[in-house]
Scaffold this active site. Sequence first.
Site, mmCIF file in Angstrom:
data_model
loop_
_atom_site.group_PDB
_atom_site.id
_atom_site.type_symbol
_atom_site.label_atom_id
_atom_site.label_comp_id
_atom_site.label_asym_id
_atom_site.label_seq_id
_atom_site.Cartn_x
_atom_site.Cartn_y
_atom_site.Cartn_z
ATOM 1 N N SER A 53 26.486 3.991 13.349
ATOM 2 C CA SER A 53 26.037 5.358 13.093
ATOM 3 C C SER A 53 25.154 5.807 14.249
ATOM 4 O O SER A 53 25.622 5.838 15.392
ATOM 5 C CB SER A 53 25.307 5.435 11.747
ATOM 6 O OG SER A 53 24.999 6.776 11.433
ATOM 7 N N HIS A 104 29.870 7.208 12.119
ATOM 8 C CA HIS A 104 29.463 8.482 11.531
ATOM 9 C C HIS A 104 29.335 9.528 12.636
ATOM 10 O O HIS A 104 28.525 9.370 13.557
ATOM 11 C CB HIS A 104 28.133 8.338 10.797
ATOM 12 C CG HIS A 104 28.155 7.312 9.706
ATOM 13 N ND1 HIS A 104 27.040 6.630 9.287
ATOM 14 C CD2 HIS A 104 29.181 6.855 8.948
ATOM 15 C CE1 HIS A 104 27.370 5.799 8.322
ATOM 16 N NE2 HIS A 104 28.661 5.918 8.092
ATOM 17 N N ASP A 159 24.724 2.337 4.775
ATOM 18 C CA ASP A 159 26.180 2.237 4.715
ATOM 19 C C ASP A 159 26.661 0.979 5.436
ATOM 20 O O ASP A 159 26.186 0.644 6.522
ATOM 21 C CB ASP A 159 26.820 3.469 5.356
ATOM 22 C CG ASP A 159 28.330 3.501 5.184
ATOM 23 O OD1 ASP A 159 28.811 2.987 4.159
ATOM 24 O OD2 ASP A 159 29.012 4.045 6.071
#
Length: 330
Positions: free
Chosen positions: A151, A177, A273
């Site tokens: 991310s 992401h 996540d």
Amino acid sequence: MRIIIVSSQTDLMRSVGSELARLPCAEMVAQVSRVADTEQKINNINNHLVLVDLDSVTDLFRMQQIKNRYQLYVICVSGNAAFASASLRGGSDEFVLKPAINTPVSTVKFIDNIVKYINAYAQRQKMPAMRELNKMVTKHDRQKIVAIASSTGGTSALEVLLAGLPADIPPMVVVQHMTSGFTKLFAERLNANNKQQIREAATGDYLMRGTLLLAPADRHMKMVRREGRLAVECFVGQKLHGVMPAADILFESVAELVKGESIGVVLTGMGADGARGLKAMRAAGAKTIGQDEATCVVYGMPKVAKDIGAVMYELPLDKIAERIMSLARE
């Protein structure tokens, strides 16, 4: 491929049908006026693509039921932009907005958008060349699948990681992401600057040696079996941890399908996540890696994964590529 057009509005969609009939991939183009009549045109031999002109959410619900019973690729079109998210959440594969005013220019652009999706789907249905078949992963293979999550700071981390990997990498699937619309550009940049084949993933893409599939923004990605080989499915769903795509969904599918024949990696990123999915992979027998705090831009996702016992090896970024290849050769 058999193409079925579902529309009660004849003019614009008749023009669409005429253009689609000229496509080399179109074996047949049929038109019905109601979703309920679609099944009359379906057989069990051919691949079918259904183009649905949505009049109501009821049409969408009925189409979803039919899609679940058959092997269908569904493109929804509508003049109502509000139907876009509902149709994708409901299981359609693509959505195309109809022009507000039908002019020659707007009609051509509308049809071109539909043709783009149909040609992409047709390309994925073609029998791969023998050299590609040899690189694909079957359920009997013992080569490792590598699943990666990243991310904040992940774009730079992935560039470092790929620079340390050979061209003939194990099949890789990545969730990074990113803002909608940027994953394709990022994949193209990585592909241009690295030895591996790198592209934004689409439903039906097979996992192959030497290839990295990057989950598209605004769609989850999971691993599936397709005709005895491992592939990916990209779909719109509810956000998880506030993000879509979510690494947990990918990792959990890897844990379920390939178990110990996999390597999970969590790179720099904010939030949690990937931690739960990495733990599922480790429990299934996979080897798991987390980026260390010193080399993370944000030591969030790797820290959560480490704290819950999901990480076997915590490594600085510049050591992860070497460890992936070492584990892949075991």
